[in-house]
Design a protein around this motif. Sequence first.
Motif, short mmCIF file in Angstrom:
data_model
loop_
_atom_site.label_atom_id
_atom_site.label_comp_id
_atom_site.label_asym_id
_atom_site.label_seq_id
_atom_site.Cartn_x
_atom_site.Cartn_y
_atom_site.Cartn_z
N ARG A 173 -0.58 5.42 2.43
CA ARG A 173 -1.35 5.77 1.23
C ARG A 173 -2.33 6.90 1.60
O ARG A 173 -3.05 6.81 2.60
N LYS A 176 -8.43 1.50 -4.43
CA LYS A 176 -8.17 0.83 -3.16
C LYS A 176 -8.52 -0.65 -3.28
O LYS A 176 -7.81 -1.51 -2.74
N THR A 236 1.04 15.01 -1.14
CA THR A 236 0.03 13.95 -1.19
C THR A 236 -0.59 13.71 0.18
O THR A 236 -1.73 13.29 0.28
N GLU A 288 -8.57 8.33 -0.52
CA GLU A 288 -9.03 7.99 -1.88
C GLU A 288 -9.24 9.25 -2.73
O GLU A 288 -8.79 9.33 -3.87
N TYR A 300 0.82 -1.22 0.00
CA TYR A 300 0.00 0.00 0.00
C TYR A 300 0.85 1.27 0.00
O TYR A 300 0.35 2.35 -0.29
N ARG A 301 2.10 1.14 0.41
CA ARG A 301 2.94 2.33 0.61
C ARG A 301 3.70 2.75 -0.64
O ARG A 301 4.33 3.80 -0.63
N SER A 340 -5.98 10.77 -4.04
CA SER A 340 -5.27 10.03 -5.06
C SER A 340 -6.01 10.10 -6.39
O SER A 340 -5.41 10.03 -7.44
N TRP A 342 -0.74 4.65 -5.69
CA TRP A 342 -1.77 5.49 -5.07
C TRP A 342 -2.82 5.94 -6.08
O TRP A 342 -3.90 6.39 -5.70
N LYS A 343 -2.48 5.85 -7.38
CA LYS A 343 -3.48 6.19 -8.40
C LYS A 343 -4.38 4.98 -8.70
O LYS A 343 -5.41 5.12 -9.34
N PRO A 383 4.24 4.64 -3.71
CA PRO A 383 3.49 5.83 -4.12
C PRO A 383 2.90 5.73 -5.52
O PRO A 383 1.89 6.37 -5.82
#
Lengths: 284, 284
Positions: free
Chosen positions: A224, A77, A248, A227, A67-68, A230, A73-74, A70
Amino acid sequence: MEGYRLFLALLGSALLLGFLSVIFALVWVLHYREGLAWDGDAAEFNWHPVLIITGFVFVQGIAIIVYRLPWTWKCSKLLMKLIHAGLNTIALMLAIISLVAVFDFHNAKKIPNMYSLHSWIGLTAVIFYALQLVLGFVVFLLPFAPVSLRAMVMPIHVYSGLLIFGTVIATALMGITEKLIFALKLPAYSSSPEEAIFVNTLGVLILVFGGVILWMATRPHWKRPCEQNSKTQQRNGGTLDENKEGSTMADCSNANKPDVEFANEAAARKRNAKFDEAGQRSTM
Amino acid sequence: MEGYRLFLALLGSALLLGFLSVIFALVWVLHYREGLAWDGDAAEFNWHPVLIITGFVFVQGIAIIVYRLPWTWKCSKLLMKLIHAGLNTIALMLAIISLVAVFDFHNAKKIPNMYSLHSWIGLTAVIFYALQLVLGFVVFLLPFAPVSLRAMVMPIHVYSGLLIFGTVIATALMGITEKLIFALKLPAYSSSPEEAIFVNTLGVLILVFGGVILWMATRPHWKRPCEQNSKTQQRNGGTLDENKEGSTMADCSNANKPDVEFANEAAARKRNAKFDEAGQRSTM
């Protein structure tokens, strides 16, 4: 992302340490030991360290920090949850096959099962890992669990995940200790033959890999972002470069909330106070 | 304090598990093994598990959570720092004596030193623990370090402390594994004699003790509240009861800031944004 270069350096180190651990395990069984086979003999046992280090250490470690990353992040989830659950499922399957190998070897050689502290703690870790996977699937992947339950379970899920990971590493170190004492006779482990130095180094690699993963997994500023933020990034091109360091997280008032997607934004705003606190817990 | 009853239950469990571990270690060496002596023989080696479990596991574990005991929140931060450092110094001294015992035993018996993974990781843990103690003393106890340095070092100090603690537990489990394989011959470890079951249980107790300490040490809502708030409490009688649950944190806007005392409130306010974030990291 704050400290992007450091994050990349640690990710590179984790990947290098993880790969090296798998390579070391393979060299150990293929060069120093009896190789790999499924014949009820020592070569079948050798699948045990190889699969545990590949699946239960390396793949589990990557599943923890997925999850971390980057550049994910787009992604939605839901996709990331599927990747997290998928990697953990692969790790569990490899761990189970590695257990079958060792039980099969013991039975063929008439060696008792489950007598050592390594086996007690190792089997317990596999059982808790499977429970964690099932619980995570039911609570976070299936759409039935209420948001309040997800918020309540999240800090326990994160803590259990990291504790199991640490316990797996401790168990691997016990396993290495056991195997070196049993396998090295002439020359003995205590006379530090080349194999002993090599496999001790493998143990150190595994431990340092664990340390790097735990650092990356417990930095709140590498979580992250929410939502909404991102998605904005995605619309703006989706790239994350170092010039935007920190933005972010800074733009996102819910950055610390747990891994919960809200169907209704108004309801979400009401609940923010509670989730911000629960999210802090989920940092570990 | 939020979840005061749960905190008390976990503290009670940690103390019970810690005491039981020490008792189990004593029963192991006094009942099943050669007892305790300083004679270059097995009874000298036996100081090693007893002192490691007493000092490096139990005392270190208590040192980690000592700031979280709510009845100490009326004490000055300086006093708590001295207790934290004092307990860690006792743990380090016991660990060093336990190392002397094992080196002395090895030398008397002409057994090589430092060949096993247990010894590699164990000695590294002792060295890092000593460095952590010296660094903590210089940065957090002596009055010379600037506030910004303390804020920067705090998350590293917390993470290193917990990682070393976890590593010590892993090393203890490796040590138990080694000793049981070497010591149990007729009947062998693999035939699960009473001593094997008893000492495996000791290993499980140590692991669960570690798990409880790590849970208590990483809950942000059980952190010691800011200095100003605990002074207010002291003036109001200093008792913490369950009816005031949550208030010790809720009243304190700086609850998450690191272990830094500000000489100047105005300067402190300016720095809040930065320290709040650093403090979150210090949760682990």
